[in-house]
Structures are given as C-alpha cells and as structure tokens.
Scaffold this motif. Structure first.
Motif, PDB file in Angstrom:
ATOM      1  N   SER A  30      33.114  35.642  29.391  1.00 24.95           N
ATOM      2  CA  SER A  30      33.616  36.854  28.732  1.00 24.95           C
ATOM      3  C   SER A  30      34.120  37.853  29.765  1.00 24.95           C
ATOM      4  O   SER A  30      35.164  38.485  29.587  1.00 24.95           O
ATOM      5  N   ALA A  31      33.371  37.996  30.859  1.00 25.62           N
ATOM      6  CA  ALA A  31      33.774  38.934  31.911  1.00 25.62           C
ATOM      7  C   ALA A  31      35.042  38.455  32.601  1.00 25.62           C
ATOM      8  O   ALA A  31      35.946  39.252  32.898  1.00 25.62           O
ATOM      9  N   ILE A  32      35.127  37.159  32.861  1.00 25.74           N
ATOM     10  CA  ILE A  32      36.309  36.613  33.538  1.00 25.74           C
ATOM     11  C   ILE A  32      37.553  36.798  32.682  1.00 25.74           C
ATOM     12  O   ILE A  32      38.595  37.263  33.161  1.00 25.74           O
ATOM     13  N   LEU A  33      37.464  36.437  31.401  1.00 26.63           N
ATOM     14  CA  LEU A  33      38.627  36.599  30.526  1.00 26.63           C
ATOM     15  C   LEU A  33      39.010  38.061  30.374  1.00 26.63           C
ATOM     16  O   LEU A  33      40.199  38.405  30.363  1.00 26.63           O
ATOM     17  N   TRP A  34      38.025  38.942  30.259  1.00 30.79           N
ATOM     18  CA  TRP A  34      38.335  40.368  30.139  1.00 30.79           C
ATOM     19  C   TRP A  34      39.079  40.861  31.371  1.00 30.79           C
ATOM     20  O   TRP A  34      40.087  41.576  31.253  1.00 30.79           O
ATOM     21  N   LEU A  35      38.613  40.485  32.555  1.00 35.71           N
ATOM     22  CA  LEU A  35      39.265  40.926  33.781  1.00 35.71           C
ATOM     23  C   LEU A  35      40.702  40.411  33.886  1.00 35.71           C
ATOM     24  O   LEU A  35      41.542  41.043  34.529  1.00 35.71           O
ATOM     25  N   CYS A  36      40.975  39.273  33.265  1.00 33.01           N
ATOM     26  CA  CYS A  36      42.318  38.685  33.308  1.00 33.01           C
ATOM     27  C   CYS A  36      43.199  39.173  32.157  1.00 33.01           C
ATOM     28  O   CYS A  36      44.373  38.803  32.078  1.00 33.01           O
TER      29      CYS A  36
END
Length: 258
Positions: A222-228
């Motif tokens: 979730s954090a990775i997708l949000w940052l991208c």
C-alpha cells in the motif's frame, strides 16, 4: 487493503527485484491487480518464473551480488521496454553476523545487493526515463535497521542507512526531471526470510510493535503504490516506515515485559 487507484497504474511498466520473496510477491500482486505490466526479477529461477506466469509478467533471473548480474537485469529491461515507469528495489539480504567478526567478502556481498544493485539499476532507469521524458518513480526498500542497529546486524544496518542516503541524493538529482525517489521501511513480516522463524521469536517481535501485530500483505505494498501514485506527487526523498511504530522507539506492552 490496497486502495483502488482507478486505472492509474494500468499499463505502467514496473520492475520489481527480489520478487519471489514475501514482500516482493505481495507488491507484484498489488501492481498486477491495478493493471500494471511487470518485469519480476529474482535469483531463484523457479519461484520467480512461476510467479511471473501466474501474473502474466516477464521474468528475469538475475544474481544481484555481481555487477554482471545487474547488467543482465538491465538488458532484460531494455529488451522489453524503452524505459520502466516504476522501479522497486526490493531485493535485499540480511546475514546475521556481528561487525567485528564479519569477513570482508560478506560485507561486500551485503553492500552489493543492498546498495550497489539499487544504485546501478536506478542509474540506468533514470537515464532511460530522462531520455524518454518519463516522470517515473523509484522506491527503495529500506528497513528500520537503518535507524535501530542490532548486535548481530550492524553491516545490514549500515547498508540500509546508505540506501536511505542514496534515496535522498537521487531525489535531489532527479526532481527537476519530475522523477521521484523514495524509500519504504517495511515492518516485521513472518515468512519473509528463507529460514522459518520459531514461534517464540515471532511472538517476541510482535510484542515489540506498538500496534500489536506483524506486517501483512497490504501494508508495505500500500505504501509503495501510494508513493508511486499521483496522490504522492509532492513526495520525494523521504523514507516511509510502515512498521506499526517499531522504529518510533522502545516499546513495552502495558502490564507485561517485552
């Protein structure tokens, strides 16, 4: 639970290293669910090829302990796409060994995978993003160990601290091109290591996490997708710790010892 990005990642070209590991697999599944095109890399041929087949992705077997291995992965990226839109440097190794008794060869291997491979891959992807005018994203997988070293993981901690500084430096260099570079520090996830962890160790780690649970499939991805995503369009050069408060400080549950 991964948010619905409403097609934002549809067709985005995503490279994930260490994809056959637990967090790598979770991340690949999350991007796949959002319609991304994937190139999955790992040094373990059978698991990464099986994962790629299941997700309809490209697979690249690469040993990131050597520059030649990284070059092979770069060649695989170039074979499929003019550039990647997103690079997730997830591959990492964590030999438990005290600094004072760690051989130079082991230190070099740890830094090769945890620092030099992300550097070499980021360097290439930044060049192709710049050449194609792609305002892409790079996410490096760090660790709370970058801030909280242990007696048996000093070299690993040093490598992750170096990776976080690399993240910040790259963000400064690429911001004008619209390329964003961030890190995610995932929390403790039982099953993320090759060796099985004893139940008592998992229980001890869980007690040290303020939110009272270990990391699950939706947390780091979730954090990775949000940052991208466009939701984080003004975020670069930072590390987002997704660890239930583990790196906030020492924690003892109420009414009990840690």
């Amino acid at each position: 639970m991964i948010p619905d990005y409403r097609g934002e990642f549809t067709g985005k070209r995503v490279v994930i290293t260490g994809a056959a590991g637990l967090i790598g697999t979770w991340t690949a599944e999350a991007f796949h669910a959002e319609g991304a095109e994937l190139l999955l890399s790992d040094n373990r041929a059978e698991p990464v090829q099986e994962l790629a087949k299941r997700l309809g992705a490209h697979a690249a077997v690469a040993d990131l302990t050597t520059g030649a291995g990284v070059d092979e992965l770069i060649a695989a990226i170039d074979e499929h796409w003019p550039t990647a839109d997103i690079l997730v440097n997830n591959a990492g190794i964590y030999p438990r060994t005290p600094v004072a008794t760690t051989e130079r060869e082991t230190v070099e291997t740890i830094f090769a995978v945890n620092v030099l491979a992300p550097y070499q891959l980021a360097r290439h992807v930044i060049a192709t993003m710049t050449a194609t005018g792609t305002q892409g994203c790079i996410v490096n997988l760090s660790s709370g160990a970058a801030k909280r070293p242990t007696r048996t993981g000093g070299v690993y901690s040093a490598s992750k601290a170096a990776l976080e500084m690399l993240t910040r430096s790259l963000a400064l260099e690429t911001g004008e091109a619209g390329i964003r570079v961030n890190s995610v520090g995932p929390g403790f996830a039982p099953g993320s290591e090759v060796s099985e962890l004893p139940d008592e160790h998992v229980a001890k780690m869980r007690r040290a996490i303020p939110l009272g649970r270990t990391s699950g499939p939706g947390d780091a991805p979730s954090a990775i997708l949000w940052l991208c995503s466009s939701a984080a369009s003004f975020v670069t050069g930072t590390t987002l710790d997704v660890d239930g408060g583990r790196t906030a400080g020492d924690f003892t549950p109420s009414g009990g010892a840690s």
